[in-house]
Scaffold this active site. Structure first.
Site, PDB file in Angstrom:
ATOM      1  N   GLY A  29       0.868  -1.159   0.000  1.00 22.10           N
ATOM      2  CA  GLY A  29       0.000   0.000   0.000  1.00 22.10           C
ATOM      3  C   GLY A  29       0.910   1.214   0.000  1.00 22.10           C
ATOM      4  O   GLY A  29       1.997   1.158   0.579  1.00 22.10           O
ATOM      5  N   ARG A 112     -11.518  -3.481  -2.095  1.00 23.76           N
ATOM      6  CA  ARG A 112     -11.216  -2.730  -0.872  1.00 23.76           C
ATOM      7  C   ARG A 112     -12.397  -1.910  -0.357  1.00 23.76           C
ATOM      8  O   ARG A 112     -12.237  -1.111   0.561  1.00 23.76           O
ATOM      9  CB  ARG A 112     -10.031  -1.787  -1.140  1.00 23.76           C
ATOM     10  N   TYR A 177      -3.094  10.268  -6.693  1.00 23.42           N
ATOM     11  CA  TYR A 177      -4.514  10.424  -7.063  1.00 23.42           C
ATOM     12  C   TYR A 177      -5.023   9.179  -7.778  1.00 23.42           C
ATOM     13  O   TYR A 177      -4.457   8.752  -8.780  1.00 23.42           O
ATOM     14  CB  TYR A 177      -4.666  11.646  -7.966  1.00 23.42           C
ATOM     15  N   ARG A 178      -6.097   8.589  -7.236  1.00 21.08           N
ATOM     16  CA  ARG A 178      -6.734   7.428  -7.842  1.00 21.08           C
ATOM     17  C   ARG A 178      -8.214   7.764  -8.068  1.00 21.08           C
ATOM     18  O   ARG A 178      -9.022   7.727  -7.135  1.00 21.08           O
ATOM     19  CB  ARG A 178      -6.603   6.197  -6.933  1.00 21.08           C
ATOM     20  N   ARG A 237       8.722  12.644 -11.664  1.00 19.87           N
ATOM     21  CA  ARG A 237       8.432  12.453 -13.085  1.00 19.87           C
ATOM     22  C   ARG A 237       9.004  11.141 -13.611  1.00 19.87           C
ATOM     23  O   ARG A 237       9.557  11.080 -14.702  1.00 19.87           O
ATOM     24  CB  ARG A 237       8.954  13.643 -13.887  1.00 19.87           C
ATOM     25  N   GLY A 270       7.566   5.296  -6.627  1.00 17.33           N
ATOM     26  CA  GLY A 270       7.324   6.609  -6.051  1.00 17.33           C
ATOM     27  C   GLY A 270       7.311   6.595  -4.539  1.00 17.33           C
ATOM     28  O   GLY A 270       7.782   7.538  -3.887  1.00 17.33           O
ATOM     29  N   ASP A 271       6.777   5.523  -3.954  1.00 19.29           N
ATOM     30  CA  ASP A 271       6.714   5.418  -2.494  1.00 19.29           C
ATOM     31  C   ASP A 271       8.110   5.332  -1.890  1.00 19.29           C
ATOM     32  O   ASP A 271       8.393   5.937  -0.854  1.00 19.29           O
ATOM     33  CB  ASP A 271       5.911   4.189  -2.083  1.00 19.29           C
TER      34      ASP A 271
END
Length: 320
Positions: A29, A112, A177-178, A237, A270-271
Protein backbone atom coordinates in the site's frame (compact mmCIF):
# COMPACT_ATOMS: atom_id res chain seq x y z
CA UNK A 1 15.07 11.83 22.45
CA UNK A 2 12.92 9.70 20.17
CA UNK A 3 11.89 11.35 16.92
CA UNK A 4 8.30 10.39 16.15
CA UNK A 5 7.14 9.98 12.55
CA UNK A 6 3.50 9.11 11.83
CA UNK A 7 2.45 7.58 8.52
CA UNK A 8 -1.30 7.42 7.89
CA UNK A 9 -2.95 5.14 5.34
CA UNK A 10 -3.91 1.64 4.30
CA UNK A 11 -2.11 -1.62 3.73
CA UNK A 12 -3.67 -4.37 1.63
CA UNK A 13 -3.00 -7.99 0.85
CA UNK A 14 -0.97 -8.10 -2.37
CA UNK A 15 -1.29 -10.82 -5.00
CA UNK A 16 1.02 -10.89 -8.02
CA UNK A 17 1.37 -13.36 -10.83
CA UNK A 18 4.35 -15.66 -10.48
CA UNK A 19 5.80 -18.49 -12.57
CA UNK A 20 3.55 -21.14 -14.08
CA UNK A 21 0.39 -19.12 -13.48
CA UNK A 22 0.70 -19.21 -9.70
CA UNK A 23 -0.03 -16.23 -7.45
CA UNK A 24 2.51 -14.95 -4.94
CA UNK A 25 1.06 -13.30 -1.83
CA UNK A 26 2.54 -10.35 -0.02
CA UNK A 27 1.30 -7.02 1.25
CA UNK A 28 1.58 -3.39 0.24
CA UNK A 29 0.00 0.00 0.00
CA UNK A 30 1.44 3.39 -0.87
CA UNK A 31 1.91 4.76 2.64
CA UNK A 32 2.85 1.41 4.14
CA UNK A 33 5.58 1.05 1.52
CA UNK A 34 6.95 4.45 2.49
CA UNK A 35 6.72 3.66 6.20
CA UNK A 36 8.65 0.41 5.86
CA UNK A 37 11.40 1.90 3.75
CA UNK A 38 11.66 4.93 6.03
CA UNK A 39 11.95 2.64 9.06
CA UNK A 40 14.66 0.62 7.33
CA UNK A 41 16.64 3.74 6.46
CA UNK A 42 16.41 4.88 10.05
CA UNK A 43 17.94 1.60 11.21
CA UNK A 44 20.95 1.49 8.88
CA UNK A 45 24.08 1.46 11.01
CA UNK A 46 25.81 4.19 9.01
CA UNK A 47 22.88 6.58 9.21
CA UNK A 48 22.63 9.30 11.89
CA UNK A 49 18.89 8.68 11.97
CA UNK A 50 19.45 5.44 13.80
CA UNK A 51 21.41 7.07 16.61
CA UNK A 52 18.65 9.66 17.00
CA UNK A 53 16.06 6.96 17.69
CA UNK A 54 13.73 7.53 14.77
CA UNK A 55 10.40 5.83 15.41
CA UNK A 56 8.05 5.34 12.47
CA UNK A 57 4.46 4.78 13.58
CA UNK A 58 1.86 3.45 11.17
CA UNK A 59 -1.71 4.65 11.59
CA UNK A 60 -4.39 2.38 10.12
CA UNK A 61 -6.84 -0.42 10.94
CA UNK A 62 -6.69 -4.15 10.23
CA UNK A 63 -8.95 -7.08 10.93
CA UNK A 64 -8.41 -9.84 13.45
CA UNK A 65 -7.88 -12.47 10.74
CA UNK A 66 -4.73 -14.43 10.04
CA UNK A 67 -3.52 -12.24 7.18
CA UNK A 68 -3.91 -9.14 9.32
CA UNK A 69 -1.82 -10.79 12.04
CA UNK A 70 0.85 -11.69 9.48
CA UNK A 71 0.99 -8.11 8.26
CA UNK A 72 1.28 -6.73 11.78
CA UNK A 73 4.11 -9.13 12.62
CA UNK A 74 5.97 -8.23 9.43
CA UNK A 75 5.72 -4.50 10.14
CA UNK A 76 6.98 -4.99 13.67
CA UNK A 77 9.88 -7.09 12.39
CA UNK A 78 10.74 -4.26 9.99
CA UNK A 79 10.94 -1.79 12.85
CA UNK A 80 7.60 -0.04 12.35
CA UNK A 81 5.77 0.85 15.56
CA UNK A 82 2.23 -0.57 15.44
CA UNK A 83 0.77 0.87 18.64
CA UNK A 84 -1.57 3.03 16.53
CA UNK A 85 -2.84 0.15 14.38
CA UNK A 86 -6.39 -0.80 15.36
CA UNK A 87 -7.70 -4.39 15.08
CA UNK A 88 -11.39 -4.50 14.07
CA UNK A 89 -13.25 -7.76 14.70
CA UNK A 90 -15.85 -7.14 12.00
CA UNK A 91 -13.52 -6.07 9.15
CA UNK A 92 -10.67 -7.43 7.04
CA UNK A 93 -7.94 -5.72 4.99
CA UNK A 94 -8.40 -4.86 1.33
CA UNK A 95 -6.79 -6.89 -1.45
CA UNK A 96 -5.21 -6.06 -4.79
CA UNK A 97 -3.82 -8.01 -7.73
CA UNK A 98 -0.80 -6.79 -9.72
CA UNK A 99 -0.39 -7.60 -13.40
CA UNK A 100 3.07 -6.64 -14.69
CA UNK A 101 3.89 -6.05 -18.36
CA UNK A 102 7.15 -7.09 -20.00
CA UNK A 103 8.62 -3.59 -19.54
CA UNK A 104 7.94 -3.61 -15.79
CA UNK A 105 4.86 -1.37 -15.90
CA UNK A 106 1.99 -2.64 -13.81
CA UNK A 107 -1.79 -2.52 -13.57
CA UNK A 108 -3.93 -3.18 -10.49
CA UNK A 109 -7.28 -4.76 -9.63
CA UNK A 110 -8.65 -3.85 -6.18
CA UNK A 111 -11.10 -5.33 -3.66
CA UNK A 112 -11.22 -2.73 -0.87
CA UNK A 113 -14.69 -1.15 -0.58
CA UNK A 114 -15.25 -2.36 2.99
CA UNK A 115 -11.63 -2.62 4.13
CA UNK A 116 -10.82 -2.09 7.80
CA UNK A 117 -8.69 0.99 7.08
CA UNK A 118 -11.79 2.94 6.05
CA UNK A 119 -13.05 2.82 9.62
CA UNK A 120 -10.04 3.69 11.76
CA UNK A 121 -11.43 7.14 12.62
CA UNK A 122 -14.83 5.75 13.62
CA UNK A 123 -13.69 3.62 16.54
CA UNK A 124 -12.87 4.67 20.11
CA UNK A 125 -9.03 4.50 19.91
CA UNK A 126 -9.03 7.20 17.22
CA UNK A 127 -9.46 9.97 19.82
CA UNK A 128 -6.20 9.16 21.57
CA UNK A 129 -4.33 8.60 18.29
CA UNK A 130 -5.41 11.94 16.85
CA UNK A 131 -4.45 13.72 20.07
CA UNK A 132 -0.99 12.10 20.00
CA UNK A 133 -0.22 13.27 16.46
CA UNK A 134 0.90 16.59 17.88
CA UNK A 135 3.88 14.80 19.45
CA UNK A 136 5.21 13.85 16.02
CA UNK A 137 7.98 15.61 14.17
CA UNK A 138 6.59 14.59 10.81
CA UNK A 139 3.19 13.30 9.64
CA UNK A 140 3.01 11.69 6.20
CA UNK A 141 -0.12 10.76 4.25
CA UNK A 142 -1.29 10.49 0.67
CA UNK A 143 -4.27 11.16 -1.53
CA UNK A 144 -5.26 7.54 -1.00
CA UNK A 145 -5.18 8.04 2.78
CA UNK A 146 -7.86 10.71 2.27
CA UNK A 147 -9.82 8.98 -0.51
CA UNK A 148 -10.62 5.79 1.40
CA UNK A 149 -12.29 7.71 4.24
CA UNK A 150 -15.97 8.65 4.48
CA UNK A 151 -16.47 12.43 4.19
CA UNK A 152 -17.03 12.98 7.92
CA UNK A 153 -13.91 11.02 8.86
CA UNK A 154 -11.88 12.91 6.26
CA UNK A 155 -12.91 16.24 7.78
CA UNK A 156 -12.14 14.98 11.27
CA UNK A 157 -8.65 13.99 10.13
CA UNK A 158 -8.07 17.38 8.49
CA UNK A 159 -9.02 19.13 11.74
CA UNK A 160 -6.67 16.92 13.76
CA UNK A 161 -3.82 17.50 11.30
CA UNK A 162 -4.25 21.26 11.55
CA UNK A 163 -4.05 20.99 15.36
CA UNK A 164 -0.95 18.78 15.19
CA UNK A 165 0.72 21.24 12.83
CA UNK A 166 -0.05 24.09 15.21
CA UNK A 167 1.75 22.04 17.89
CA UNK A 168 4.88 21.80 15.73
CA UNK A 169 4.41 18.75 13.49
CA UNK A 170 5.38 19.10 9.83
CA UNK A 171 2.92 17.66 7.30
CA UNK A 172 3.99 15.80 4.18
CA UNK A 173 1.46 15.03 1.46
CA UNK A 174 1.98 12.69 -1.50
CA UNK A 175 -0.72 13.29 -4.10
CA UNK A 176 -1.24 9.67 -5.30
CA UNK A 177 -4.51 10.42 -7.06
CA UNK A 178 -6.73 7.43 -7.84
CA UNK A 179 -9.96 8.62 -9.57
CA UNK A 180 -11.95 5.46 -8.78
CA UNK A 181 -11.63 6.10 -5.05
CA UNK A 182 -13.36 9.49 -5.26
CA UNK A 183 -17.05 10.28 -5.75
CA UNK A 184 -16.11 12.83 -8.40
CA UNK A 185 -13.28 15.11 -9.48
CA UNK A 186 -14.63 18.17 -7.66
CA UNK A 187 -14.69 16.32 -4.33
CA UNK A 188 -11.12 15.22 -4.84
CA UNK A 189 -9.97 18.70 -5.81
CA UNK A 190 -11.55 20.22 -2.71
CA UNK A 191 -9.90 17.65 -0.44
CA UNK A 192 -6.50 18.08 -2.08
CA UNK A 193 -6.68 21.88 -1.86
CA UNK A 194 -7.62 21.69 1.83
CA UNK A 195 -4.78 19.27 2.52
CA UNK A 196 -2.16 21.21 0.58
CA UNK A 197 -3.15 24.40 2.39
CA UNK A 198 -1.61 22.90 5.54
CA UNK A 199 1.20 20.93 3.90
CA UNK A 200 4.89 21.69 4.48
CA UNK A 201 6.35 19.27 1.92
CA UNK A 202 4.36 18.19 -1.14
CA UNK A 203 5.52 15.12 -3.06
CA UNK A 204 3.62 15.32 -6.33
CA UNK A 205 3.61 12.84 -9.21
CA UNK A 206 3.22 14.93 -12.34
CA UNK A 207 0.89 12.48 -14.11
CA UNK A 208 -1.44 12.50 -11.11
CA UNK A 209 -1.51 16.30 -11.03
CA UNK A 210 -2.49 16.37 -14.70
CA UNK A 211 -5.18 13.74 -14.14
CA UNK A 212 -6.71 15.61 -11.19
CA UNK A 213 -6.33 19.24 -12.19
CA UNK A 214 -5.96 18.91 -15.98
CA UNK A 215 -2.96 21.21 -15.86
CA UNK A 216 -1.83 22.31 -19.32
CA UNK A 217 1.70 22.95 -18.05
CA UNK A 218 4.06 22.12 -15.23
CA UNK A 219 4.17 25.79 -14.34
CA UNK A 220 0.47 25.79 -13.52
CA UNK A 221 1.01 22.91 -11.08
CA UNK A 222 3.80 24.83 -9.37
CA UNK A 223 1.91 28.12 -9.14
CA UNK A 224 -1.24 26.50 -7.74
CA UNK A 225 0.72 24.54 -5.12
CA UNK A 226 2.72 27.57 -4.06
CA UNK A 227 -0.44 29.69 -3.87
CA UNK A 228 -1.82 27.14 -1.41
CA UNK A 229 1.18 27.85 0.81
CA UNK A 230 3.41 24.78 0.29
CA UNK A 231 7.03 25.73 1.04
CA UNK A 232 8.78 22.65 -0.40
CA UNK A 233 7.50 21.03 -3.59
CA UNK A 234 8.96 17.91 -5.16
CA UNK A 235 7.49 16.89 -8.52
CA UNK A 236 8.19 13.26 -9.38
CA UNK A 237 8.43 12.45 -13.09
CA UNK A 238 9.34 8.77 -13.25
CA UNK A 239 12.63 8.20 -15.02
CA UNK A 240 12.89 11.91 -15.84
CA UNK A 241 14.56 14.35 -13.44
CA UNK A 242 12.43 15.37 -10.49
CA UNK A 243 11.80 19.07 -9.99
CA UNK A 244 12.28 20.73 -6.61
CA UNK A 245 10.74 24.13 -5.94
CA UNK A 246 11.21 26.23 -2.81
CA UNK A 247 11.13 29.95 -2.17
CA UNK A 248 14.91 30.03 -2.59
CA UNK A 249 15.46 27.81 -5.61
CA UNK A 250 14.15 25.72 -8.45
CA UNK A 251 16.27 22.75 -9.50
CA UNK A 252 16.12 19.48 -11.40
CA UNK A 253 17.73 16.32 -10.06
CA UNK A 254 18.33 13.52 -12.53
CA UNK A 255 17.07 10.02 -11.75
CA UNK A 256 19.56 7.22 -11.17
CA UNK A 257 20.49 5.72 -14.52
CA UNK A 258 19.42 2.11 -14.91
CA UNK A 259 19.60 -0.32 -17.81
CA UNK A 260 15.95 -0.88 -18.88
CA UNK A 261 16.64 -4.60 -18.93
CA UNK A 262 17.07 -4.48 -15.15
CA UNK A 263 13.58 -3.06 -14.52
CA UNK A 264 11.43 -5.88 -13.16
CA UNK A 265 8.52 -4.17 -11.42
CA UNK A 266 7.86 -0.44 -10.92
CA UNK A 267 5.53 -1.03 -7.97
CA UNK A 268 6.43 1.31 -5.07
CA UNK A 269 8.91 3.33 -7.12
CA UNK A 270 7.32 6.61 -6.05
CA UNK A 271 6.71 5.42 -2.49
CA UNK A 272 10.34 4.42 -2.01
CA UNK A 273 11.52 7.70 -3.55
CA UNK A 274 9.46 9.49 -0.91
CA UNK A 275 11.06 7.43 1.86
CA UNK A 276 14.57 8.08 0.61
CA UNK A 277 13.89 11.78 0.21
CA UNK A 278 12.35 12.20 3.65
CA UNK A 279 15.02 10.12 5.40
CA UNK A 280 17.69 12.38 3.94
CA UNK A 281 15.80 15.55 4.84
CA UNK A 282 15.34 14.30 8.41
CA UNK A 283 19.07 13.69 8.52
CA UNK A 284 19.70 17.30 7.53
CA UNK A 285 20.52 16.87 3.84
CA UNK A 286 19.57 19.61 1.42
CA UNK A 287 16.85 19.03 -1.15
CA UNK A 288 19.28 18.04 -3.93
CA UNK A 289 21.02 15.39 -1.86
CA UNK A 290 17.64 14.17 -0.64
CA UNK A 291 16.38 13.79 -4.20
CA UNK A 292 19.47 11.76 -5.11
CA UNK A 293 18.76 9.51 -2.12
CA UNK A 294 15.16 9.07 -3.25
CA UNK A 295 16.17 8.24 -6.80
CA UNK A 296 18.80 5.76 -5.60
CA UNK A 297 16.35 3.82 -3.47
CA UNK A 298 13.64 3.83 -6.16
CA UNK A 299 16.12 2.53 -8.74
CA UNK A 300 16.93 -0.37 -6.41
CA UNK A 301 13.30 -1.20 -5.63
CA UNK A 302 12.21 -1.49 -9.27
CA UNK A 303 14.79 -4.21 -9.89
CA UNK A 304 12.78 -6.67 -7.78
CA UNK A 305 9.20 -7.98 -7.89
CA UNK A 306 6.57 -6.64 -5.51
CA UNK A 307 6.30 -3.50 -3.43
CA UNK A 308 8.73 -4.47 -0.65
CA UNK A 309 12.19 -5.75 -1.52
CA UNK A 310 14.23 -7.97 0.83
CA UNK A 311 16.16 -5.98 3.46
CA UNK A 312 19.43 -7.41 2.15
CA UNK A 313 18.96 -5.56 -1.15
CA UNK A 314 18.59 -2.12 0.41
CA UNK A 315 21.25 0.40 -0.72
CA UNK A 316 23.67 0.78 2.15
CA UNK A 317 24.23 4.51 2.01
CA UNK A 318 21.18 6.10 0.48
CA UNK A 319 21.82 9.53 1.94
CA UNK A 320 25.41 10.00 0.81
Amino acid sequence: MTRQIAVIGECMVELRRAAQGLLAQGFGGDTLNTALYLARLGQLEDQPLGSQALQVRYVTALGQDGLSSQMLSAWQAAGVNTDWVQRLADKVPGLYLIDTAANGERSFTYWRNDAAARYWLEREPADAILAALGQCELIYLSGISLAILPAASRQRLMTALAKARAQGARLVFDNNYRPRLWADQDTARAAYAAMLAQTDIALLTQDDEVALWEDPSLEQTIVRTQDLGVAEIVIKRGAEPCLIVTAQQRSEVAATRLDPALVVDTTAAGDSFSAGYLAARLQGSDTTAAAHAGHRLAATVIQYPGAIIPPSHMPQSPCH
